[in-house]
Design a protein around this motif. Sequence first.
Motif, PDB file in Angstrom:
ATOM      1  N   MET A  68     140.392  88.529  58.460  1.00 30.78           N
ATOM      2  CA  MET A  68     140.736  87.069  58.138  1.00 30.78           C
ATOM      3  C   MET A  68     140.841  86.895  56.864  1.00 30.78           C
ATOM      4  SD  MET A  68     141.750  84.760  60.572  1.00 30.78           S
ATOM      5  CE  MET A  68     141.944  82.822  60.699  1.00 30.78           C
ATOM      6  N   TRP A  69     141.762  86.206  56.347  1.00 23.61           N
ATOM      7  CA  TRP A  69     141.504  85.541  54.836  1.00 23.61           C
ATOM      8  C   TRP A  69     140.923  84.121  55.074  1.00 23.61           C
ATOM      9  CZ3 TRP A  69     143.200  88.662  50.983  1.00 23.61           C
ATOM     10  CH2 TRP A  69     144.123  89.594  51.282  1.00 23.61           C
ATOM     11  N   VAL A  70     140.195  83.999  53.953  1.00 19.07           N
ATOM     12  CA  VAL A  70     139.558  82.691  53.780  1.00 19.07           C
ATOM     13  C   VAL A  70     139.932  82.107  52.473  1.00 19.07           C
ATOM     14  CG1 VAL A  70     137.341  81.546  53.569  1.00 19.07           C
ATOM     15  CG2 VAL A  70     137.324  83.916  54.511  1.00 19.07           C
ATOM     16  N   VAL A  71     140.782  80.629  52.991  1.00 12.53           N
ATOM     17  CA  VAL A  71     141.109  79.935  51.855  1.00 12.53           C
ATOM     18  C   VAL A  71     140.215  79.262  51.172  1.00 12.53           C
ATOM     19  CG1 VAL A  71     143.070  78.599  50.993  1.00 12.53           C
ATOM     20  CG2 VAL A  71     143.417  80.132  53.150  1.00 12.53           C
ATOM     21  N   LEU A  72     139.850  79.474  49.813  1.00 11.70           N
ATOM     22  CA  LEU A  72     138.544  78.831  49.179  1.00 11.70           C
ATOM     23  C   LEU A  72     139.029  77.593  48.247  1.00 11.70           C
ATOM     24  CD1 LEU A  72     136.579  82.147  48.545  1.00 11.70           C
ATOM     25  CD2 LEU A  72     136.245  80.552  50.235  1.00 11.70           C
ATOM     26  N   GLY A  73     140.329  77.709  47.694  1.00 12.26           N
ATOM     27  CA  GLY A  73     140.867  76.910  46.732  1.00 12.26           C
ATOM     28  C   GLY A  73     141.330  75.560  47.395  1.00 12.26           C
ATOM     29  N   HIS A  74     141.213  74.447  46.663  1.00 12.46           N
ATOM     30  CA  HIS A  74     141.608  72.890  47.050  1.00 12.46           C
ATOM     31  C   HIS A  74     143.212  73.036  47.253  1.00 12.46           C
ATOM     32  CE1 HIS A  74     142.286  68.847  47.122  1.00 12.46           C
ATOM     33  NE2 HIS A  74     141.106  68.588  47.707  1.00 12.46           N
ATOM     34  N   SER A  75     143.754  73.421  46.025  1.00 10.18           N
ATOM     35  CA  SER A  75     145.176  73.299  46.280  1.00 10.18           C
ATOM     36  C   SER A  75     145.878  74.394  47.076  1.00 10.18           C
ATOM     37  CB  SER A  75     145.721  73.184  44.635  1.00 10.18           C
ATOM     38  OG  SER A  75     145.302  74.757  44.179  1.00 10.18           O
ATOM     39  N   GLY A 313     142.941  78.679  63.106  1.00  7.75           N
ATOM     40  CA  GLY A 313     143.391  79.159  61.814  1.00  7.75           C
ATOM     41  C   GLY A 313     144.779  78.866  61.561  1.00  7.75           C
ATOM     42  N   TYR A 314     145.207  79.368  60.511  1.00  3.13           N
ATOM     43  CA  TYR A 314     146.798  79.206  60.422  1.00  3.13           C
ATOM     44  C   TYR A 314     147.135  80.925  60.231  1.00  3.13           C
ATOM     45  CZ  TYR A 314     147.068  74.325  59.293  1.00  3.13           C
ATOM     46  OH  TYR A 314     146.972  72.822  59.585  1.00  3.13           O
ATOM     47  N   PHE A 315     148.444  80.955  60.683  1.00  8.35           N
ATOM     48  CA  PHE A 315     148.924  82.369  60.689  1.00  8.35           C
ATOM     49  C   PHE A 315     150.292  82.524  59.861  1.00  8.35           C
ATOM     50  CE2 PHE A 315     146.341  80.923  64.185  1.00  8.35           C
ATOM     51  CZ  PHE A 315     145.527  81.927  64.299  1.00  8.35           C
ATOM     52  N   ALA A 316     150.545  83.381  59.015  1.00  9.90           N
ATOM     53  CA  ALA A 316     151.719  83.657  58.142  1.00  9.90           C
ATOM     54  C   ALA A 316     152.779  83.913  59.072  1.00  9.90           C
ATOM     55  CB  ALA A 316     151.299  84.794  57.290  1.00  9.90           C
ATOM     56  N   LYS A 317     154.038  83.404  59.018  1.00  7.04           N
ATOM     57  CA  LYS A 317     155.283  83.491  59.757  1.00  7.04           C
ATOM     58  C   LYS A 317     156.071  84.388  58.996  1.00  7.04           C
ATOM     59  CE  LYS A 317     156.718  79.639  61.254  1.00  7.04           C
ATOM     60  NZ  LYS A 317     157.510  78.191  61.362  1.00  7.04           N
ATOM     61  N   GLN A 318     155.880  84.741  57.876  1.00  6.01           N
ATOM     62  CA  GLN A 318     156.510  85.774  56.998  1.00  6.01           C
ATOM     63  C   GLN A 318     155.595  86.443  55.747  1.00  6.01           C
ATOM     64  OE1 GLN A 318     159.648  82.930  55.803  1.00  6.01           O
ATOM     65  NE2 GLN A 318     158.789  83.349  53.945  1.00  6.01           N
ATOM     66  N   GLY A 332     145.871  86.286  59.761  1.00  4.18           N
ATOM     67  CA  GLY A 332     145.313  85.125  59.869  1.00  4.18           C
ATOM     68  C   GLY A 332     144.744  84.384  58.616  1.00  4.18           C
ATOM     69  N   LEU A 333     144.539  83.171  58.663  1.00  2.00           N
ATOM     70  CA  LEU A 333     143.900  82.680  57.521  1.00  2.00           C
ATOM     71  C   LEU A 333     143.122  81.449  58.005  1.00  2.00           C
ATOM     72  CD1 LEU A 333     147.190  82.714  56.801  1.00  2.00           C
ATOM     73  CD2 LEU A 333     146.210  82.799  54.373  1.00  2.00           C
ATOM     74  N   LEU A 334     141.873  81.281  57.254  1.00  2.00           N
ATOM     75  CA  LEU A 334     140.789  80.207  57.653  1.00  2.00           C
ATOM     76  C   LEU A 334     140.988  79.130  56.745  1.00  2.00           C
ATOM     77  CD1 LEU A 334     138.381  80.545  59.755  1.00  2.00           C
ATOM     78  CD2 LEU A 334     136.985  81.186  58.195  1.00  2.00           C
ATOM     79  N   LEU A 335     141.112  77.946  57.310  1.00  2.00           N
ATOM     80  CA  LEU A 335     141.275  76.672  56.645  1.00  2.00           C
ATOM     81  C   LEU A 335     140.060  76.548  55.892  1.00  2.00           C
ATOM     82  CD1 LEU A 335     142.333  74.099  55.415  1.00  2.00           C
ATOM     83  CD2 LEU A 335     142.411  73.135  57.703  1.00  2.00           C
ATOM     84  N   GLY A 336     139.690  76.536  54.773  1.00  2.00           N
ATOM     85  CA  GLY A 336     138.190  76.369  54.187  1.00  2.00           C
ATOM     86  C   GLY A 336     138.076  75.005  53.596  1.00  2.00           C
TER      87      GLY A 336
END
Length: 494
Positions: A68-75, A313-318, A332-336
């Motif tokens: 799973m990717w973890v999104v750490l940045g605010h933007s 989580g969120y999931f890449a469509k492309q 898959g991406l985790l909204l951090g």
Amino acid sequence: MTPEPFSPPGTDESMAGPPPGCPAHGIGPGGARRLYGPEAEDLGAVYEKLRAEHGTVAPALLHEDVPMWVVLGHSENLHMVSSPSLYSRDNRLWTALQDGTIKPDHPLMPHMAWQPICCFAEGDEHLRLRGAVTGAMSTIDHRGIRRHINRATQHLVNKFCEEGRADLVGQFAEHLPMAVMCEILGMPEEYNDRIVQAARDMLKGTETAIASNAYIMDTLTRLTARRRAEPEDDFTSHLINHPAGLTDEEVGQHLRVVLIVAFESTANLLANVLRVVLTDPGFRAQLNGGQMTVPQAVEQSLWDEPPFSTILGYFAKQDTELGGQRIRQGDGLLLGIAPGNVDPRVRPDPSANMMGNRSHLAFSGGPHECPGQDIGRAIADVGVDALLSRLPDVQLACEEDELRWRASISNRHLVELPVYFEPKPQQDVKALPGHAPVPSQRKDWQIGTMQSEPPAAAPKPQPAAPPRQAAPAPAEPARPKGAWRRFRLWWRGY
């Protein structure tokens, strides 16, 4: 697909950490850090290690080493939640689910299982379901709800105010949101200890969680049937009668989401605000001295300790790119939320006061932004203010480091918050606050220019009288309430 390993520039990959797969150090296959296990008990520290190693988007592993990717940045988090053409909440797109990497008995399956609700929908279906929820939300009488929050707070405080001791988690923070949400949904008679315990239990993943979920759904199903037959002016009736035409199953599932998410997030928010008030003398001094209002204290807590630390989580469509990382279709991406709130680019000093700044990620953003955030804020604002007004001398009954937490990948909440105070008498929860009498108007007031008065006649000499004590000065008439006090009464709904 497993995120590609990444070595920070200028480092020796062989020396970057323990051997891959070493469970004692929280490192899994491919060198990715685990978000579970002993080393992940302090996920805040894990996120900071990931930020130092990989930047604003980092590879990690969920339970059973699911990538799973973890999104750490605010933007980067804001970009993800605001780009529905690139990222979806429909987890049926997730490669790990499609290829069987995630088994049906996966520990996080209750949080990941797809449901036909707006949280997982996209496009026209999302607009239909979300429109029904927000439409029903728009009918809520916010001033009336503030009055109910205040009454519910007084009722809860009455249960322990004479004891001089209480647990503000189990006896207050977990009960107030449920009492208010039962009122909003149109089932105040269902509010009791059992529904509070069931809501908390079903989120713990215990052996009784399935039974607790069944109890909640049975309650909401019966409510849906009653309101379908006899609508009233409540959230459930407006949800049923919305032009979107939700089925009974869709109504029941959305009521469950609204009830449980509001309960969990607001219970955590209340506990977090009260904990800071009780453990940070400077914070409490600002609150007591008027330099900070309760709503500002709530916003500060939403920055420092958001009710949900991540959302799965969120999931890449492309295939795309985010934070310098290559994201493949189906990843898959985790909204951090928590790590995004302390992104050094927007908050160089994590201890900085964020007064007046509402750009935190506590309520997510984009098409799936929390629709009930104003209700959550109202429960916290009014509840904390009313509690501290009743118990101004409340103190923590243990050392701060003795407080116990229950943590998961989605949030961290207090187990209990023991306090003590001077015992207080109960109050009539239905009585309105007393109003000081306004002094009677002078009858000799005139409108217009001042008129000159005739000179008074010279006083006649009087015989001397024996000395006596001066008469007491007449009591001053009661002062009318000041503007600030009148505003506070209006704010509480009186």
